[in-house]
Design a protein around this motif. Structure first.
Motif, PDB file in Angstrom:
ATOM      1  N   GLU A 455       0.860  -1.197   0.000  1.00 25.17           N
ATOM      2  CA  GLU A 455       0.000   0.000   0.000  1.00 25.17           C
ATOM      3  C   GLU A 455       0.888   1.235   0.000  1.00 25.17           C
ATOM      4  O   GLU A 455       1.797   1.358   0.828  1.00 25.17           O
ATOM      5  N   ASN A 514      -4.301   5.004  -2.181  1.00 27.01           N
ATOM      6  CA  ASN A 514      -5.486   5.581  -1.524  1.00 27.01           C
ATOM      7  C   ASN A 514      -6.029   6.724  -2.375  1.00 27.01           C
ATOM      8  O   ASN A 514      -5.284   7.605  -2.795  1.00 27.01           O
ATOM      9  N   GLU A 546      -7.909   2.281  -3.315  1.00 27.68           N
ATOM     10  CA  GLU A 546      -8.627   2.106  -2.055  1.00 27.68           C
ATOM     11  C   GLU A 546      -9.527   3.316  -1.833  1.00 27.68           C
ATOM     12  O   GLU A 546      -9.057   4.450  -1.805  1.00 27.68           O
ATOM     13  N   ASP A 576     -11.835   0.661   1.784  1.00 30.38           N
ATOM     14  CA  ASP A 576     -10.930   0.883   2.905  1.00 30.38           C
ATOM     15  C   ASP A 576     -11.744   1.130   4.175  1.00 30.38           C
ATOM     16  O   ASP A 576     -12.908   1.534   4.094  1.00 30.38           O
ATOM     17  N   LYS A 597     -11.269  -4.096   3.045  1.00 36.65           N
ATOM     18  CA  LYS A 597     -10.209  -4.011   4.058  1.00 36.65           C
ATOM     19  C   LYS A 597     -10.866  -3.831   5.418  1.00 36.65           C
ATOM     20  O   LYS A 597     -11.581  -2.845   5.642  1.00 36.65           O
TER      21      LYS A 597
HETATM   22 CA    CA Z   1      -5.668   2.636   2.788  1.00 32.86          CA
END
Ligand code: CA
Ligand code: C2E
Ligand code: CA
Length: 698
Positions: A455, A514, A546, A576, A597
């Motif tokens: 990530e 993200n 995400e 997320d 997630k």
């Molecule tokens: Ca994240």
């Protein structure tokens, strides 16, 4: 010698008919305005100069005197010239001889012009007095009523008899303080008059306003004779005035005081609180998502909702509290004289509870939640502007922290505001100066121990402050819109990095980036991804984006379309921080996502917290039911790891395995891991993390 320039009023005359001698006193000449030196007095002359209207009467008197009458007494209007006349009273007597023949006559003439004029004036005044629509009362100097007119009787309801002799104050309403009447008396004594608005009581008990003016009347020698009061009933003026004032000070929709009236009132409350050392509070309310209701269901429904809200708000308050509508969906409340801030908090909670009951309008049922900001007098401001501004600022903070709640203003908030402004400036500079870098946190398959991806997490290398973590600047970047540029930087960097690793032969399967809600909503995201991927020449399946659960909840059709296109290109989309929002199962099914997630906050307290265990289990079950991948984030301990594995969650990231690392370190540490998936034989032997202290933490 007595000097008098007053013209003589009384003259006398006599006639001796035997000798023909006629005598006039000097005053007769003066009254008749004749020049003595050029006049020969005679009966004819005396009788002449009558105005035409009286000639007949005069003739009658003369003939009656000739026959039987011995006396006469008349008032004559004498025309002295074309435009001058005088009123005179004439009295006379005749004397006769034994045969009844008149021998002598004598009499007086009195000029009564002034008296006649005065009487005329008085008569006119009396007519006016009786017929004017203004009430008039006259009192002696002891304020005892000696005369009242018709209007007085009809306005007050008291007859003349009921009023005469009474004290002028007998209609007092009791609405004015003693000092009011004392000031009135003082003004009458010193200035000779007073006027103003005064509330009195009618005979039927009704209290009404009147406009009264009183004058003191003195005689020539300056002695007070009486007072004359004139007044009119102004209740109808007052009521129109009141109506106008009400319109000017109230909101026509809800009938609540408006901004103008609120400001005036708050000003008074502050002054009162200042004098009496009291605490007060201002609550600033703004309905959550009112615009959506108004836009989607129409203004009539919006209006009905505002009216309902106003009613519920009123029910939450004490009598002494004031509520106003500032406009739109903004309401303010003034709480006078509170002891502690918690008093205001309690009311805020009560309001939130009261509004949380569903509202039903025209077959629509919905919830009108509100965000409330509270400022306190004197702590948060000492004038209207400050208190309102700060309550407003606190309200915004309540909105930020999730709506349907309240926040207090505190001066720290103002300091924060300045700091945020500075930070915004620095963020802009940071973009220009390319101060952002990415760290990468590896993600693993727990069964195979393979690295499945990393990530990308952004950091700001501040020239003075060193490394700054995203929690400190991402929220502000989102608020200011700078997230669009920062997010683009992160995406480009991540793709370049992946390309670099691939070129070095390290085939790490995926990089997760993200992405903030705004980036998706602005419609530019799809072209950006396409461009970035083609520049870096990497396959879309190497990229995961995400999106937080909250972002996905507030999407539009366009967002879903863009995401579906991304998915069909091969880009992975994951949710997320899952579990922190309130997505429903059926809703999740409609979204083009592949991975969930589990939020760190749930993982954190497993396996000790039964609640978090239940949630984590439910998320894993949900993912499997929907055929979605699931990954746990924030795994820090062996226990958490064991728990997740026992629940069949086979992907994870967290400090237990590795903190986010600069690209170079990640490469050096894991280059071999993903490279040798075939070497993987016994997880226990080669385990990267199956030790009591995780090896990759430092
Ligand atoms: Ca994240
Ligand atoms: P996130 O997406 O939930 O990222 C995970 C955060 O948890 C990261 O914090 C990571 O360092 C931290 N973390 C990972 N493992 C553990 C662990 O075992 N224990 C604990 N206590 N924490 C762990 P970080 O890097 O500070 O990022 C914070 C948040 O900033 C991210 O939360 C993400 O929402 C946001 N963010 C980071 N980079 C970007 C970006 O490029 N764009 C956008 N829009 N947001 C970003
Ligand atoms: Ca997260």
């Amino acid at each position: 010698m007595l000097k008098h320039n007053v013209s003589p009023k009384l003259g006398s005359w006599s006639i001796n008919f035997k000798t023909g001698e006629t005598i006039w006193s000097n005053e007769v000449y003066t009254i008749l305005k004749l020049d003595k030196s050029q006049t020969t007095p005679s009966l004819e002359l005396y009788l002449s100069s009558s105005c035409d209207s009286e000639k007949d009467e005069l003739r009658k008197i003369i003939s009656s005197l000739k026959h039987s009458e011995n006396r006469y007494n008349i008032i004559r209007k004498r025309c002295l010239s074309a435009n001058e006349h005088r009123f005179v009273r004439e009295e006379g007597e005749v004397q006769r001889d034994e045969n009844g023949k008149i021998t002598h006559a004598l009499g007086t003439i009195r000029d009564i012009t002034e008296a006649v004029h005065t009487r005329e004036k008085l008569e006119q005044a009396a007519v006016v007095f009786e017929h004017t629509s203004d009430a008039v009362l006259i009192t002696d100097k002891e304020h005892r009523i000696i005369a009242v007119n018709n209007a007085f009787c009809s306005i007050t309801g008291y007859s003349e008899n009921e009023s005469l002799g009474k004290d002028a104050g007998f209609t007092k309403s009791g609405q004015h303080k003693h000092s009011f009447y004392r000031d009135m008396t003082l003004s009458l004594d010193q200035e000779g008059n007073w006027q103003g608005e005064i509330w009195d009581r009618r005979k039927d008990g009704e209290i009404y306003p009147k406009w009264l003016s009183i004058n003191s009347v003195y005689n020539d020698r300056g002695n007070l004779l009486y007072y004359v009061g004139v007044f009119s009933d102004i209740s109808h003026i007052k009521s129109t005035e009141d109506k106008l004032r009400h319109l000017a000070l109230h909101d026509s929709l809800t009938g609540l005081p408006n901004r103008l009236s609120f400001n005036e009132h708050l000003d008074r409350v502050i002054k009162h609180a200042d004098r009496n050392r009291l605490n007060s509070a201002v609550l600033f309310l703004d309905l959550d998502r009112f615009k959506t209701i108004n836009d989607s269901l129409g203004h009539p429904v919006g209006d009905a909702l505002l009216i309902e809200v106003a009613t519920r708000l009123k029910a939450c308050l004490r009598n002494e509290d004031t509520i106003a509508r500032l406009g739109g969906d903004e309401f303010t409340i003034i709480m006078e004289d509170i002891l502690i801030p918690e008093d205001a908090a309690k009311v805020a909670e009560k309001i939130i509870r009261s509004l949380s009951a569903p509202v039903e309008i025209d077959d629509h049922q919905f919830y009108a939640t509100t965000s409330i900001g509270i400022s306190l007098y004197p702590k948060d401001g000492t004038n209207v502007t400050e208190l309102v501004k700060n309550a407003d600022a606190a309200m915004y903070r309540a909105k930020e922290s999730g709506r349907n709640c309240y926040e207090f203003y505190s001066s720290e908030l103002a300091t924060t505001a300045v700091a945020r402004l500075e930070l915004e400036g620095e963020l802009r500079k940071a973009i220009d100066n390319k101060e952002f870098i990415l760290h990468y946190q590896p993600q693993f398959n727990l069964k195979t121990e393979e690295i499945t991806g990393a990530e990308a997490l952004i950091r700001w290398t501040h020239p003075d402050r060193g490394l700054i973590y995203p929690d400190e600047f991402i929220p502000l970047a989102e608020e200011t819109g700078l997230i669009n540029q920062i997010g683009e930087i992160a995406l480009r960097k991540a793709c370049q990095q992946l390309k670099l690793w691939h070129s070095k032969g390290w085939m790490i399967p995926k990089i997760s980036v993200n992405v903030a809600g705004q980036q998706i909503h602005n419609g530019q995201f799809l072209p950006l991804i396409k461009e970035t991927l083609s520049i870096a020449n990497i396959h879309p399946s190497s990229i995961e984006i995400e999106l937080t659960e909250t972002t996905l909840m507030h999407n539009t059709e366009e967002t879903i379309k863009a995401l579906s296109q991304l998915k069909s290109m091969g880009v992975t989309i994951s949710i997320d921080d899952f579990g922190t929002g309130y997505s429903s199962l059926s809703y999740l099914k409609t979204l083009p996502i592949q991975r969930i997630k589990i939020d760190r906050s749930f993982v954190q307290d497993t396996p000790s917290d039964t609640n978090d265990i239940a949630i984590t289990r439910a998320i894993i079950a949900l993912s499997s039911a929907l055929d979605l991948d699931v990954i746990a984030e924030g795994v820090e301990t062996q226990e958490q790891l064991q728990f997740l594995m026992s629940e069949n969650c086979i992907q994870a990231q967290g400090y237990l395995f590795s903190k986010p690392l600069p690209a170079k370190q990640l490469f050096e540490k894991y280059e071999h891991v993903a490279h040798q998936p075939s070497d993987y034989s016994s997880p226990a032997e080669h385990s990267l993390w199956a030790t009591s202290s995780p090896p990759h933490l430092n």
